[in-house]
Write an enzyme that holds these catalytic residues in place. Sequence first.
Site, PDB file in Angstrom:
ATOM      1  N   TYR A 197    -100.193  85.361  -4.944  1.00 11.22           N
ATOM      2  CA  TYR A 197    -100.442  84.271  -5.891  1.00 11.22           C
ATOM      3  C   TYR A 197    -100.164  82.954  -5.187  1.00 11.22           C
ATOM      4  CZ  TYR A 197     -99.909  81.245 -10.013  1.00 11.22           C
ATOM      5  OH  TYR A 197    -100.027  80.239 -10.932  1.00 11.22           O
ATOM      6  N   ASP A 256     -97.761  80.222   2.698  1.00 14.91           N
ATOM      7  CA  ASP A 256     -97.357  79.740   1.384  1.00 14.91           C
ATOM      8  C   ASP A 256     -95.914  80.166   1.135  1.00 14.91           C
ATOM      9  OD1 ASP A 256     -96.925  79.025  -1.191  1.00 14.91           O
ATOM     10  OD2 ASP A 256     -98.590  80.181  -2.059  1.00 14.91           O
ATOM     11  N   LYS A 267     -90.701  75.007  -5.714  1.00 15.55           N
ATOM     12  CA  LYS A 267     -89.523  75.662  -6.294  1.00 15.55           C
ATOM     13  C   LYS A 267     -88.190  75.082  -5.772  1.00 15.55           C
ATOM     14  CE  LYS A 267     -92.213  79.397  -8.040  1.00 15.55           C
ATOM     15  NZ  LYS A 267     -93.338  80.136  -7.529  1.00 15.55           N
TER      16      LYS A 267
END
Length: 429
Positions: free
Chosen positions: A154, A246, A274
């Site tokens: 994702y 990522d 995050k």
Amino acid sequence: MNLLKLDITNMKHDYSEKLFREAQQIIPGGVNSPVRAFRGVGGTPFFTQRATGPRLWDVDGNEYIDYVGSWGPMILGHAHPKVIQAVLDAARNGTSFGTPNPLEIRLAKLVCEAYPSIQKVRFVNSGTEATMSAIRLARGFTKRDKIVKFDGCYHGHADSLLVKAGSGAATFDVPDSAGVPADFARNTLTLTLNDVAGLKRVNWSEIACAIIEPVPGNMGLIPLKLAFLQALRQVTRDVGALLILDEVMCGFRVAKGGAQELYGVTGDLTTLGKIIGGGLPVGAFGGRTDIMDLLAPNGPVYQAGTLSGNPLAMAAGIATLEELFQPGHYKTLEERSAALCYGLKKIVPGYHARVGSKFCVFFTDVPVVDYATAKTCDTKKYGRYFHAMMENGVYLAPSQFEVGFMSLAHTEADIEATLRAAREAVKTL
Ligand SMILES: *Cc1c(COP(=O)(O)O)cnc(C)c1O
């Protein structure tokens, strides 16, 4: 202190249920991000009143040891005093300027020091923006359109990245979401994780970039084989395609320098999010100077943001990273995570995975090495486990296909309490 209400067998959730009914009237599904709605485990989500350290309290007064940590950012625990103070101090000076501010340079330096492959970095407001912008930049740099992603990874919800996991062979895939034009998806090719031979299935000379989670954590946790990551690095380098690592989830979590430090494999571009915002909305992408300087205003690749580099968000990120980088902290995280997972492995039947302070248990008998094997899980059983853990005061991710996050605020007593809860929970399976 009442560490854990193990004697509670029938938690009350009346107020959360009332709020959820109300929310559903005016917010689609009652939530602002889908997994929060508990569709993966059934039942009604709780509404959080407050959180400190490793704990959440819901609006009905129930207390949970939290292993979701806002889906990754809260590596210091909730409401860490240094982070709160930094945000308060920043807010007193104004919440947004729309001009450069000194905090942007401080956070950029912390990022570049931790990640030697990042020579220049730009801040955005979410992981989605980071990956979307990195891909535009890779296309601008290589003057190619097609990109490669891996089944089950994702990378946020930008159009070209919401493409369904294929069946193994590289396919010109169909969109994973309504509203994504098939023409967009046509430029996204998908390959299988951990399949070195499979890397040959695409014509790399037409590929702008490959994007991958170097510690895949969005279909449960599936560690990459080092040889696979190295092969991907090699094949992209050979043909002049860029490798985008990522690290929105694993960055600053699995090591100070993220997966790149852990595996010794570097990206041409890296995306972060995050933890870098310490609980405020921040994302970032960075990499080689010759690539990054193609961004506006230096170059022709456009990218912008009204609130990017926001002083509150920068302050929270700086405070979080400075505290996290204190000597011994990664070792502590590793030891606590190892202790928890060692204990869980003896109690909960399934396939256990852990990399640093990211962990998960798959409710399946087969080793999970890719998206296909992840999908063999008994998600109904996971749902029962999830609810039994919640009843016993432990909040895990409300989906089999998410991971758990340890924080520096979780103590040995919290781990003991979590293992006690797991012993109770497995009785209900
Ligand atoms: C969470 C996540 C994203 C998206 O970040 P948002 O801030 O939710 O937009 C992208 N990539 C990975 C690996 C993630 O875990």
